[in-house]
Write an enzyme that holds these catalytic residues in place. Structure first.
Site, PDB file in Angstrom:
ATOM      1  N   SER A 222       1.132  -1.086   0.019  1.00 57.22           N
ATOM      2  CA  SER A 222      -0.091   0.033   0.232  1.00 57.22           C
ATOM      3  C   SER A 222       0.951   1.171   0.071  1.00 57.22           C
ATOM      4  O   SER A 222       1.982   1.248   0.471  1.00 57.22           O
ATOM      5  CB  SER A 222      -0.798   0.204   1.317  1.00 57.22           C
ATOM      6  N   ALA A 224       0.340   3.881   1.730  1.00 50.97           N
ATOM      7  CA  ALA A 224       0.442   4.361   3.202  1.00 50.97           C
ATOM      8  C   ALA A 224       1.744   3.561   3.960  1.00 50.97           C
ATOM      9  O   ALA A 224       2.661   4.101   4.501  1.00 50.97           O
ATOM     10  CB  ALA A 224      -0.784   3.867   4.047  1.00 50.97           C
ATOM     11  N   THR A 225       1.675   2.210   3.456  1.00 53.23           N
ATOM     12  CA  THR A 225       2.943   1.625   4.167  1.00 53.23           C
ATOM     13  C   THR A 225       4.316   1.946   3.550  1.00 53.23           C
ATOM     14  O   THR A 225       5.468   2.209   4.371  1.00 53.23           O
ATOM     15  CB  THR A 225       2.760   0.090   4.026  1.00 53.23           C
ATOM     16  N   GLY A 226       4.192   2.259   2.213  1.00 54.79           N
ATOM     17  CA  GLY A 226       5.319   2.663   1.427  1.00 54.79           C
ATOM     18  C   GLY A 226       5.864   4.274   1.951  1.00 54.79           C
ATOM     19  O   GLY A 226       7.009   4.374   2.290  1.00 54.79           O
ATOM     20  N   GLU A 243       6.843  -0.144  -4.975  1.00 54.43           N
ATOM     21  CA  GLU A 243       5.820  -0.552  -6.061  1.00 54.43           C
ATOM     22  C   GLU A 243       4.407  -0.632  -5.065  1.00 54.43           C
ATOM     23  O   GLU A 243       4.105  -1.487  -4.406  1.00 54.43           O
ATOM     24  CB  GLU A 243       5.745  -1.921  -6.707  1.00 54.43           C
ATOM     25  N   CYS A 277      -2.295  -5.059  -7.871  1.00 56.33           N
ATOM     26  CA  CYS A 277      -1.934  -3.583  -7.889  1.00 56.33           C
ATOM     27  C   CYS A 277      -2.318  -3.033  -9.253  1.00 56.33           C
ATOM     28  O   CYS A 277      -2.892  -2.201  -9.446  1.00 56.33           O
ATOM     29  CB  CYS A 277      -0.742  -3.470  -7.489  1.00 56.33           C
TER      30      CYS A 277
END
Length: 469
Positions: A222, A224-226, A243, A277
């Protein structure tokens, strides 16, 4: 080759805390996964750091030969790996699903091994000679997702190993068994400690992203996590390949043949039951053929059997986890409440075990509806009507993500003109999501940065060094 039971036994934790992994199709237990800690990560990074120099010293040819042997090992255990993947992730064995994913693991290993990366002569004018080389980074941390857990892990580790790095893999908490099994099989042909798995929770991922002994982090997941990984990696100035989330648009031009493109549209959107994705998640169709495309897509979708992945007849499976099921359900209900027309699906069987949500097509929906504006990551496709190509391009580019996109037309030249106006890392013509290990792949805007695959993917796993003189 190990039997399925032997493969599960080989990855079963001998001690320590464990977590029971459940089949998303049935709710029954598959096996126990270790719950590793930050201390386990420390040990893995130390071992990887110690093993990496000797691996790098082997040279490209020897490392490529090892990757080819690892691909052979995957193929020897392909059916057992596919069965475990189907049970843990939920995807069916057949169609572009579990067997396809395991086959892709072998294919990506082979292409990473075979892709040439020679030193580049930048200047050689008789007075100055400068060459560009790529040196190993050291230890690479690979954080993978739950939707394509084996394949994306190989996307990360194959080029990293080829370039002389060692790799520490952190799988998703939802699908650790698949990755543990894959690495177990790969390690039958790789030197000790150059590839390891730390199967823990978010705390382990955070520790990996900030670990001073890791020189690069590769992450698929995601946005947000990236962003959190970017922050965690800042103090050690790590190299990153990210990615991240996508909400891919497809534009069907008025000259397209609805019947001819319907099945490819379906699989562009519903591959892996929509849990991809770079799947088609917003479909813009010209008003002249809107009803015909809706009818053709509905006809195709209605023929696709959904059920337990181990049933050879099914090509669509459950959503991998309840959280994602709830996201899809919420977005479809928001569309229904807004007055959008449900062409197919939208009616899950509450009495059925597992996280099954039927393939759902939604027409006559506004472009600002949450089902369009948010990434649903599941088996629901909104179909939006447009009047002019300018309008379609504006709507397609309106979001802050840009992983992939597609243009559908009988006129390839016209399709390429439209493609050049779309803000996405990859734009496909008359297909969607067709990745190739030879062709660079990466996102635009908040879908991440850095390239994977092919020569550019190898370069991203090395440190450029210019030798001048």
């Amino acid at each position: 080759m190990e039997t399925y039971d032997a493969l599960l036994a080989a990855i079963a934790p001998a001690s320590g805390e464990t977590r029971t992994i459940l089949d998303p199709a049935t709710g029954t237990a598959i096996g126990e996964a270790p719950v590793h800690t930050a201390q386990d990560l420390e040990r893995a990074v130390a071992a990887a750091s110690a093993a990496q120099p000797a691996w790098a010293a082997l040279g490209h040819d020897a490392r490529s030969a090892a990757l080819l042997r690892a691909a052979d090992a995957v193929e020897r255990s392909a059916e057992e790996l596919a069965r475990l993947l189907s049970r843990e992730q939920g995807k069916p064995l057949n169609g572009p699903n579990a067997r396809f994913e395991v086959g892709a693991c072998a294919a990506w290993l082979r292409v990473a091994a075979a892709t040439a990366l020679d030193p580049e002569t930048v200047v050689d004018d008789g007075e100055t000679r400068a060459e560009l080389h790529y040196r190993p980074i050291g230890v690479v941390g690979a954080i993978g997702p739950w939707n394509w857990p084996m394949m994306i892990t190989v996307w990360q580790l194959a080029p990293a190993l080829r370039m002389g790095n060692s790799v520490v893999v952190k799988p998703s908490e939802y699908t650790p068994l698949s990755v543990l099994a894959l690495v177990h099989v790969l390690n039958q042909e790789l030197p000790e400690d150059i590839l390891s798995v730390v199967s823990g929770g978010r705390d382990v991922g955070e520790a990996l992203a900030g670990h001073p002994g890791i020189g690069k982090v590769m992450f698929t997941g995601s946005t947000a996590t990236g962003k959190a990984i970017i922050k965690s990696s800042a103090d050690t100035v790590k190299r990153l390949t990210l990615e991240l989330g996508g909400n891919d648009a497809g534009i069907v031009l008025p000259d397209a043949d609805p019947a001819a493109i319907a099945e490819d549209l379906f699989w562009g959107a519903f591959i892996n039951t929509g849990q991809t994705c770079a799947a088609l998640k917003r479909l813009y169709v010209h008003e002249d053929i809107y009803d015909a495309v809706c009818a053709a897509l509905t006809k195709v979708a209605a023929t696709m059997p959904m059920g337990n992945g181990l049933d050879e007849n099914n090509v669509l499976g459950p959503l991998q986890n309840r959280q994602q099921y709830d996201v899809v359900s919420r977005l479809v209900e928001a569309a229904r409440d807004s007055g959008a027309r449900i062409l197919l699906g939208g009616n899950p069987d509450a009495g059925q075990p597992g996280h099954f949500y039927p393939a759902t097509l939604v027409a006559d929906i506004d472009n600002t509806n949450p089902l369009v504006a948010e990434e649903q990551f599941g088996p629901a496709l909104p179909i939006i009507r447009y009047s002019s190509v300018d309008e379609a391009v504006t709507m397609a580019n309106a979001l802050d993500v840009g992983l992939g996109a597609s243009v559908w037309s009988a006129d390839a030249a016209e399709a390429r003109k439209v493609a050049s106006r779309l803000e996405a890392g990859t734009v496909w013509i008359n297909k969607h999501g067709a990745v190739d290990p030879r062709i660079p792949f990466g996102g635009a805007k908040q879908s991440g940065y850095g390239l994977e695959f092919g020569v550019e993917g190898l370069k991203a796993l090395g440190i450029p060094q210019v030798i001048n003189g």
